[in-house]
Design a protein around this motif. Structure first.
Motif, PDB file in Angstrom:
ATOM      1  N   PHE A  83     -39.324  52.300  68.227  1.00 30.60           N
ATOM      2  CA  PHE A  83     -40.091  52.293  66.970  1.00 30.60           C
ATOM      3  C   PHE A  83     -39.226  52.549  65.745  1.00 30.60           C
ATOM      4  O   PHE A  83     -39.697  52.484  64.636  1.00 30.60           O
ATOM      5  CB  PHE A  83     -41.204  53.358  67.041  1.00 30.60           C
ATOM      6  N   ILE A  84     -37.953  52.872  65.977  1.00 27.39           N
ATOM      7  CA  ILE A  84     -37.115  53.174  64.815  1.00 27.39           C
ATOM      8  C   ILE A  84     -36.492  51.879  64.313  1.00 27.39           C
ATOM      9  O   ILE A  84     -35.944  51.098  65.098  1.00 27.39           O
ATOM     10  CB  ILE A  84     -36.002  54.165  65.185  1.00 27.39           C
ATOM     11  N   SER A  85     -36.583  51.695  63.042  1.00 26.73           N
ATOM     12  CA  SER A  85     -36.024  50.466  62.476  1.00 26.73           C
ATOM     13  C   SER A  85     -34.512  50.552  62.446  1.00 26.73           C
ATOM     14  O   SER A  85     -33.925  51.624  62.645  1.00 26.73           O
ATOM     15  CB  SER A  85     -36.547  50.266  61.056  1.00 26.73           C
ATOM     16  N   GLY A  86     -33.874  49.432  62.216  1.00 24.82           N
ATOM     17  CA  GLY A  86     -32.419  49.382  62.227  1.00 24.82           C
ATOM     18  C   GLY A  86     -31.805  50.327  61.219  1.00 24.82           C
ATOM     19  O   GLY A  86     -30.985  51.185  61.563  1.00 24.82           O
ATOM     20  N   SER A  87     -32.251  50.217  59.953  1.00 21.30           N
ATOM     21  CA  SER A  87     -31.619  51.046  58.934  1.00 21.30           C
ATOM     22  C   SER A  87     -31.960  52.515  59.157  1.00 21.30           C
ATOM     23  O   SER A  87     -31.130  53.402  58.954  1.00 21.30           O
ATOM     24  CB  SER A  87     -32.078  50.594  57.550  1.00 21.30           C
ATOM     25  N   GLY A  88     -33.171  52.736  59.596  1.00 17.94           N
ATOM     26  CA  GLY A  88     -33.562  54.118  59.888  1.00 17.94           C
ATOM     27  C   GLY A  88     -32.691  54.706  60.979  1.00 17.94           C
ATOM     28  O   GLY A  88     -32.252  55.852  60.898  1.00 17.94           O
TER      29      GLY A  88
END
Lengths: 329, 374, 645, 106, 178, 154
Positions: free
Chosen positions: C212-217
């Motif tokens: 669920f974590i985005s790339g930039s996050g």
């Protein structure tokens, strides 16, 4: 002559050839043992300013045969309090594997009497472990304190030196990439003898094999000044001869193994392979006698700690070194 | 887990082992009853007397001259010194003057005897430790000494050479030269033994720090000789209470430091060296002629009284104690036998040691059973 | 040449093993000689590696397959980049000098050989960390560095403070390590590799995501987590508390920890992962602010410490803050540059302090004084170090610190710049406070003064070498020299090239560079001189009596002296609530849970009373029952399958 | 390698017989050493099956042999620890009988 | 004739070996002296090794000889000699418990045998795995270090734990010595 | 370290050395003149003074004599029990006429104790054997013999 490395089916002909081969190797081994004992007595004598046996036959050459004959016709004494069946079984149990290990030694280029099995090295080590049973049971069955201590010591010693022995030859196995003794010889035939790249392993092997053979300075199990004669103190006659035979067949086998693993087996220039092999075997045997002449006996606890604290780490180090070497080269 | 005391007390299995009397490394017939737990010695009890001949009792019925051959058989590897010890005591009692030549012959033979005895001690010690060759090598050197003695007095082991007031034979022609030749030969051999034995790691590991005792213990047990000197205590009767003509020679008394078996071994080697030095000087100073037997009454009668004198034997202080009633035979004779005294420490030394050290310790204490049992 | 870089860490390892085999009784000269020569060879090799990389473009990587788990391969090997090469030089140089110095300092210590073993292991770990090509390998050596610092700080373990300090340093850094570990696991989970280049490539091309974590996050998260590791290791606020306590170790160890090995590892980590950080502005901001705050706070704390080593220790924290700040504001080169210059002058200061302590056997500043005459070499070298630390032209510290300040202001962080400036002022003050208290004036403890003396050449030679370096090392990246280091490091486009970032992208260059500004330089020098002046007025003034300050009633003084009460605050917010929580749990456990348990147990007891007769303790009876059970199960199974019976 | 003519059933039956003998021994013998020995017997019975399947199973592969190797190793460790325990026990109680090993009961 | 045709050399060998193994196992259970039992188990071990070699698993066979016959049997004998080396096993008492156990074992055996009988076996194993180019130890080595690396490492760990554990357990405790 | 290599060198250097073994039954040892082997006895010289029997520590000598026509003592029997004789040489030392002497015969092994009880004839035979073996050594003895003979004449 007959070469059955290709023959895999057991037929009557093969079986007969096997039997003949066995008998020949047995005779060979007996001859070698006889004259190893003779050589031992001669070399020991010479190094000690003595002459050695010189009475029977020219240069005393028949002396050992006479001794063996004497042992064979002596009364077979079984102590009353001994455990009869084990007492009788022990020498046989000790001897059989000692003879069996000869089956994997490549004596010459055309290994006539040699089983070409892929795990020859392991075969040798595994079988030589069985001899310990004979020694230990012999010591136990004699119902004698010295024999029991000798048997236990012997078993402990052989067991703990088998480990560095096995570890030290693994370096050779790594070099050749095989456990097949023939392959190992072939790999040395084309390149260096293993004694050069595996010098550390060779040293460990030399020490461990001396201990494995119960020879000076590791002859504690039969230390006559401490345990009188160790496990075979109660044995006499041809059972005693069996134990002696075991000891010397192993000396021969170990010499042959050493020659095979480290000294290039039958390979060598000019001379025929079997002669080279004989020379190397004799060199090892001579070295054993030489050491026997020089060294006092090591102490039991030192013996153990030497095996576990010095030889084993060294042999492990050797394996690692060899592995690194093999990976890089 | 809680243990009951009972469970603990029956835990170990003890075993009684008879070492000897037919054990090969007991230097004669000597029995050691050893109680072991596992490989550890709990208790060791020496049993002696297998070689007892009653020398002291026999002596009461023998003239002084007749006793001399019996002393040969005490410490049979150093008979010359035993001979001398008896003669010395009687001479002291009679206040006899000994001719120069006899004194020198005595010194030469005694020191050669010391070398021979020490050689045998070292050789048999190495044999006990499992090295066969040194034993056979030492016999070659010892053989030369024995041959010289044979020429001097006609026997190889039981010399019966000393007499009250001198020695029995003068040196045969050429004998002194033989001795002179022997010294450099022996020195070379000592070097060889050093190479062969002293550096050997296995040997060192077996004798270093084994069988240690200190000076107090040694003195308390009345030890003497190399056993005492190995603890660093400077006690050599040749220096401390000079007898014969020892004060004429320049030699040192080698001392140990740690009181272990190694020190005792190395002292044997060093003492041989010193003995050779003495022999060398004695040969140089050897008077060219003169009698070898002083003026001695035909029948030796020791005046009534008690006499004791000790000399530095090969294994410690060897002394003869004579009670005389003025007759030609002693009323009572007692021998201070260094081997016997040294042996007393053995049970103490062995306690708590491992079985493997037993032989090393026993060998280094260096007893001769002929002397122990007498 | 770079292909032989693996030999450099191997040398101290060989030294370690050799000393280990040699045992504790080995002669001192031999032990130190062997270690020093080995590291010296390593230094030579490092220099070779360093120079061979000059002008080349890429990182040199050598890896071998080690393990393969499923489809993933784990490699071992080494990688030489420009950054690594610089670090290799710095680490082996400082280590060589420390090794030499220790021979004098640890003379006649009971465990001399053991000390050298640890030192060797320490240096090995750090060097191996530096050339690790992937995160896993790096983490292994990261932990080994921590372990070695634990061993060395607690080297005199019989002193309770030393044991405590060792434990503290180990535990506090461990908190940071957890962050790093999580970051490594996250990166591996998302990219399937530990390899730096692979990770950078994945991060730059956005092929990085996890659930669920985005790339930039994820990038921000992992960068911050990794930074937590660096915070722990490099003693940044709020995990800086272990470093001053670590002064309980022998002084050469402090020099090594502060200059080259332990704390540098944190900065190095951030620098090594810089391509990752650059992809996340929030992470950079965190780095910059933490750095700035650390620089300021630590310099304030250093003002009032009485222990000479503690002052220098806080100065280290403060300087590390500078480096972090530089990295955070995009001054990658300046951070690394400062790491290098700081290594030299901090090692110098520590060794000089060690020399002083060795001479007069105390660490209390107020027991010193007037040592100038007794220890001229130490005096002059310390002066060089102090000037370098204060950032006075032309000493090394000036160039690097000034670059950092410039970068901070130019990148648009005026507040941080102010922080930096205050810190610089304080730095100059406190280090000259130490300087004057030590060397100037009259001896305050005559007895100690009497037997003070200069150490042997093994102690003075490292001082001199370092003093020279502290004086001239700054020119390495000065505008006078055409910013050589900048060019050296930034030619290191290897990471970026591998990462597939177009050369036009701003991320191609690591961080930003700023031209030198004479005005700002002058300002910072002035600030530094002001600090020195204040210190001179306060401590070198013949008219002022120097008394041991009590700090009674002086809130600000106590604030600084008690390190802003951080230890107490930690106690209050972490330990005390923990205790309360424990009490509550204890109550709940004791009365509520146990109550239930007791009721249940009584019940079971009653049942057990009946059942106990089946428990004979006879193994074989149990076995027989098991066997019968097995038979029954088998029979049922066969029966259900049908057809058997 | 020539095909073997040993039916797998006979190999498995051998295994079963050995296993049952071992089990019987392990449950009835009184000496701890013998109990351990009987356990080894059972392990060997299992090993025969493993090797048999490795050669004659539905999909012959080396896994069986590898497992047999692991079993041997584990057995070695087991016997070493077991005998060490036995020695400790013997020192404590001067007995090597299973029936004395009942200290775990209440 | 057909019957004998199925009795090839390997089958004959197998029958002889298995009879020997079972004989040794029965001897193991019927001997009185503990040391004889240790010897009998040695026979079983060697017999099993022979079966392995017959099945083409020569490496396992030799490893069996090396570890079981070489090391474990010796260890057992050591243990016997270090404890009560004259120990004798009393004759099996046919108590109720023992009868139940014997019965249970027999039933278990029968059940297993029925299961084996009932199972239909696929065609004889071929030589899929054991390619003739790679010898048995090499093949096992490959399998161990490629497929089973982690189990292999774990087993080595187990051995170390076993070693250390055995040493610690067997050494006399300090307080006992005093 | 490696001190044992030195030792190995020592043993190896012994290998080619000349051997010291004496091939005993074939090659007899050369005994020096003073060698104390089994006694030899010259009956003509004996004056039956009994000193040898008295000095003997083990009392292994027993002798008897009679006065002959010249009132000189003549030896009749002279037995030495070699079961207990310790070859100490004291008897030859005290013998005034050197009629009892030591020879270089040393092989005394026998199957029964009785054969160790040696009488005068054996001892005299031994003397003759000694004379044959060492013609150079007996001169002193024969001198004495002559002087004794002279005394007899007188």
């Amino acid at each position: 002559m007959w070469n059955w490395s290709g023959a895999s089916h057991l037929t009557w002909l093969n079986g007969l050839a096997m039997l003949i081969g066995t008998v020949i190797v047995l005779l060979l081994a007996l001859g070698v043992v006889t004259y190893t004992i003779y050589a031992q007595r001669k070399i020991l004598g010479w190094m000690q300013g003595r002459i050695g046996p010189n009475r029977l036959g020219p240069f005393g050459l028949m002396q050992t045969i006479a001794d063996i004959l004497k042992l064979l016709i002596k009364e077979d004494i079984i102590p009353e309090k001994a455990d009869r069946s084990l007492f009788l079984l022990a020498p046989i149990l000790a001897f059989v594997p000692s003879f069996m290990v000869l089956s994997v030694i490549p004596f010459s280029r055309t290994h006539v009497f040699t089983a070409n099995i892929s795990i020859g090295l392991l075969f040798y080590i595994a079988l030589s472990a069985i001899t310990i049973h004979g020694v230990m049971l012999g010591g136990w069955a004699s119902n004698n304190k010295y024999a029991l201590i000798g048997g236990m010591r012997s078993a402990a010693q052989m067991l703990s030196y088998e480990v560095p022995l096995g570890m030290s030859v693994l370096g050779v196995a790594l070099m050749a990439g095989s456990l097949n003794l023939n392959t190992i010889v072939m790999s040395q035939h084309t390149g260096w003898w293993n004694i050069v790249p595996q010098f550390l392993g060779f040293c460990i092997f030399l020490v461990a094999s001396t201990a494995e053979l119960n020879r000076t300075p590791f002859d504690l199990p039969e230390a006559e000044s401490e345990l009188i004669a160790g496990y075979h103190i109660e044995y006499s006659g041809f059972r005693m001869a069996f134990f002696m035979l075991t000891e010397y067949v192993y000396l021969f086998a170990m010499a042959a193994l050493c020659a095979t693993l480290f000294l290039g087996g039958w390979s060598g220039p000019f001379l025929p392979g079997w002669l080279w092999f004989a020379i190397k075997v004799f060199a090892f045997i001579f070295f054993q006698f030489w050491i026997q002449n020089t060294m006092p006996r090591i102490r039991a606890d030192h013996l153990m700690s030497f095996s576990w604290k010095v030889l084993l780490p060294l042999s492990l180090f050797n394996i690692v070194l060899t592995a690194v070497f093999k990976t890089i080269v | 887990m809680a243990l009951t005391d009972e469970a603990q007390s029956i835990r170990t299995e003890e075993m009684i082992l008879n070492v000897g009397p037919q054990h090969p490394s007991t230097h004669g017939v000597f029995r050691l009853v050893v109680k072991i737990s596992g490989e550890t010695i709990i208790e060791a009890e020496p049993v002696i007397g297998y070689l007892h001949r009653g020398t002291e009792k026999l002596a009461e019925d023998l003239q002084y001259t007749q006793i001399i051959p019996y002393t040969d058989r005490l410490d049979y590897v150093s008979a010359m010194i035993n001979n001398y010890a008896l003669c010395h005591t009687v001479e002291r009692a009679l206040d006899l003057e000994i001719p120069e030549r006899a004194e020198y012959l005595r010194i030469i033979t005694m020191e050669l005897q010391r070398v021979a005895s020490h050689l045998l001690a070292v050789g048999s010690y190495l044999l006990d430790l499992g090295a066969m060759s040194p034993f056979l090598y030492v016999f070659q050197e010892r053989e030369r000494i024995v041959q010289m003695f044979n020429e001097l007095c006609g026997a190889r082991l039981t010399y019966n050479y000393m007499r009250v007031g001198g020695v029995k034979w003068d040196a045969p022609p050429g004998w002194i030269d033989q001795v002179r030749d022997f010294i450099p030969f022996m020195r070379k051999k000592l070097k060889m033994y050093d190479d062969l034995i002293t550096g050997n790691e296995i040997f060192l590991s077996r004798v270093r720090g084994i069988g240690v005792f200190n000076t107090e213990t040694a003195l308390a047990y009345g030890l003497s000789g190399i056993n005492l000197r190995s603890t660093g205590f400077d006690w050599d009767l040749r220096k401390k209470k000079p007898y014969s003509i020892y004060n004429r020679f320049d030699f040192e008394v080698p001392l140990g430091k740690n009181g272990d078996c190694f020190d005792r071994y190395i002292l044997h080697m060093q003492e041989m060296e010193q003995s050779l030095r003495i022999v060398e000087q004695a040969v140089e100073q050897f008077p060219s002629s003169g009698p070898v037997l002083g003026k001695v009454p035909k029948m030796v009668r020791v005046p009534a009284g008690e006499y004791y004198s000790g000399i530095e034997g090969t294994r410690g202080e060897l002394g003869f104690y004579i009670v005389s009633e003025g007759k030609d035979k002693p009323y009572r004779m007692k021998i201070r036998k260094p081997s016997f005294v040294n042996l007393q420490l053995l049970p103490e030394l062995l306690k708590g040691q491992s079985m493997a050290n037993l032989i090393a310790i026993l060998g280094a204490v260096d007893i001769v059973l002929g002397e122990v049992d007498a | 040449m770079a292909a032989y870089a693996w030999i450099i860490p191997l040398l101290p390892l060989v030294g370690y093993i050799f000393l280990l085999l040699l045992g504790k009784k080995a002669p001192e000269g031999f032990v130190a000689g062997v270690s020093t020569i080995l590291v010296l060879i390593g230094l030579g090799l490092s220099l070779g590696v360093f120079s061979s990389l000059a002008g080349t473009d890429g990182a040199v990587t050598y890896t071998w397959k080690w393990l393969s788990i499923g489809s993933h391969n784990i490699d071992v090997g080494f990688q030489v980049t420009h950054l690594n090469a610089l670090m290799l030089v710095v680490v082996s140089l400082v280590s060589t000098l420390v090794f030499l110095f220790s021979l004098g300092y640890m003379h006649k210590d009971e465990r001399f050989s053991v000390f050298y073993q640890y030192l060797n292991l320490f240096v090995f770990s750090m060097l191996a960390l530096v050339i690790s090509p992937n995160l896993l390998q790096m983490y292994i050596f990261w932990e080994m560095v921590g372990l070695c610092s634990y061993l060395l700080v607690g080297f005199w373990y019989f002193k309770p403070e030393a044991a405590l300090a060792a434990k503290k340093s180990f535990i506090v850094t461990r908190i940071g390590d957890v962050g790093l570990f999580i970051a490594i696991i996250l990166l591996f989970a998302s990219t399937g590799s530990f390899d730096f280049n692979t990770i950078f490539q994945a991060a730059a091309s956005g092929k990085i995501a996890l659930g669920f974590i985005s790339g930039s996050g994820l990038i921000t998260l992992t960068a911050i987590l990794a930074f937590i590791g660096a915070v722990g290791k490099s003693a940044q606020f709020p995990l800086h508390v272990w470093l001053p306590d670590a002064m309980e170790g022998p002084t050469p160890v402090s020099a090594l920890i502060h200059a080259a090995t332990m704390v540098a590892a944190g900065v190095y980590l951030v620098a090594r992962l810089y391509p990752l950080f650059e992809l996340s502005q929030p992470a950079l901001t965190v780095v910059a602010w933490i750095g700035g705050v650390t620089a300021l706070l630590a310099s304030l704390m250093a003002l009032t410490q009485r222990d000479i080593k503690r002052v220098i220790a806080y100065s280290t924290v403060s300087q590390l803050g500078y480096m972090m700040m530089a990295l955070g504001v995009g001054g990658y080169v300046y951070g690394v540059f400062h790491l290098m210059t700081h290594a030299f002058f901090k090692a110098l200061l520590f060794l000089a302090a060690g020399s002083i302590i060795h001479a007069i056997d105390t660490q209390d500043l107020f027991d010193m004084g007037g040592l100038r005459k007794k220890m001229p070499i130490t005096f002059w070298t310390f002066l060089a170090g102090a000037l370098a630390l204060s950032g006075i032209v032309p000493f090394a510290g000036f160039w690097s610190k000034d670059d950092i300040l410039t970068a901070t202001l130019k990148s648009g962080h005026p507040v941080l710049y102010l922080f930096g400036l205050i810190a610089a002022f304080c730095t100059a003050f406190y280090i000259f406070r130490v300087f004057f208290l030590t060397f100037a004036g009259k001896p305050r403890d005559e007895k100690r003064y009497e037997h003070a003396h200069e150490g042997s050449w093994v102690m003075t030679l490292p001082l001199i070498v370092l003093a020279v370096l502290a004086t001239i090392a700054g020119f390495f990246n000065s505008p006078l020299n055409g910013n050589a280091l900048e060019k050296y490091l930034l030619r290191d486009a290897g990471d970026a090239v591998v990462a597939g970032i177009p050369t036009t992208s701003p991320a191609y260059l690591l961080g930003h560079t700023y031209p030198a500004n004479v005005g700002l330089m002058a300002l910072s020098v002035a600030v530094g001189l002001a600090g020195i002046g204040l210190a001179a007025w306060r401590y070198a003034n013949k008219n002022r009596e120097i008394t041991v300050p009590t700090g009674e009633g002086n809130f600000l003084y106590m604030l600084s002296y008690r390190k802003f009460y951080l230890d107490e605050i930690y106690y209050a917010i972490v330990v005390a609530p923990g205790k309360v929580l424990a009490k509550i749990s204890d109550f709940v456990d004791r009365y509520i849970i146990d109550g239930i348990v007791v009721v249940v147990s009584r019940l079971v007891y009653v049942i057990g009373l009946g059942l106990k007769y089946t428990q004979t303790g006879q193994l074989q009876t149990y076995g027989a029952a098991t066997m019968l059970g097995l038979f029954v199960i088998l029979a049922i199974a066969l029966f259900r399958q049908g057809g058997v019976f | 390698m020539p095909t073997l003519s040993i039916p797998p059933q006979s190999l498995l039956t051998l295994g079963v017989i050995l296993f049952c003998l071992g089990l019987f021994g392990a449950l009835t013998r009184r000496n701890i050493i013998i109990v351990l020995v009987c356990v080894e017997l059972m392990l060997n019975a299992a090993n025969i099956n493993l090797v048999a399947f490795s050669r004659l199973g539905a999909s012959p592969n080396l896994d069986g042999q590898v497992f047999a190797l692991f079993t041997i190793t584990v057995a070695a460790a087991e016997i070493a620890v077991g005998l060490a325990l036995l020695l400790a026990f013997f020192r404590l109680r001067q007995s090597s009988e299973v029936k004395d090993m009942n200290q775990n009961k209440l | 004739m057909h019957f004998f045709a199925s009795f090839t050399g390997s089958m004959t060998a197998f029958l002889i070996i298995s009879v020997l193994i079972i004989l040794c196992a029965i001897m193991l259970l019927s001997f009185r002296k503990v040391i004889y039992m240790a010897l009998a188990i040695g026979g079983v071990f060697i017999g099993c090794a022979a079966v392995y070699i017959l099945l083409g698993a020569s490496f396992i066979g030799i490893a069996q000889v090396l570890i079981y016959a070489g090391a474990i049997t010796i260890l057992i004998m050591f243990a016997i000699m270090l404890t009560n080396h004259e120990a004798q096993e009393p004759p099996t008492k046919w108590s109720v418990k023992n009868i139940i156990i014997a019965l249970g074992c027999a039933l278990l055996g029968v059940a297993l045998y029925l299961a084996i009988r009932h199972q239909t076996w696929s065609a004889q194993g071929t030589t899929v795995n054991q390619s003739s180019t790679v010898s048995n130890p090499v093949a096992i080595g490959m399998a161990l270090f490629q497929q089973y690396t982690i189990p292999f490492e774990l087993v080595s760990l187990l051995l170390i734990v076993g070693l250390v554990g055995a040493v610690i357990l067997a050494q006399p405790r300090k307080e006992d010595e005093e | 370290m490696f001190g044992f290599i030195k030792g190995l060198g020592v043993t190896l250097s012994q290998l080619p050395r000349k051997k010291v073994t004496l091939q005993y039954p074939e090659v007899m040892p050369e005994w020096p003149e003073r060698f104390r082997g089994v006694h030899r006895f010259i009956p003509e010289l004996c004056i039956v003074c009994n000193q040898c029997a008295r000095i003997c520590p083990t009392s292994c000598i027993s002798l008897s004599g009679t006065r002959d026509e010249n009132r000189k003592q003549r030896i009749d029997t002279y037995d030495i029990n070699f079961d207990i004789c310790i070859l100490c040489d004291l008897c030859t030392e005290v013998c005034p006429t050197e009629s009892i002497l030591m020879s270089d015969t040393f092989e005394l092994a026998n199957y029964d104790r009785d054969s160790l009880y040696l009488d005068m004839h054996w001892l005299y035979d031994n003397q003759l054997k000694y004379e044959r073996a060492h013609p150079d050594r007996v001169t002193a003895g024969s001198d004495l013999q002559e002087s004794a003979a002279k005394e007899e004449d007188v």
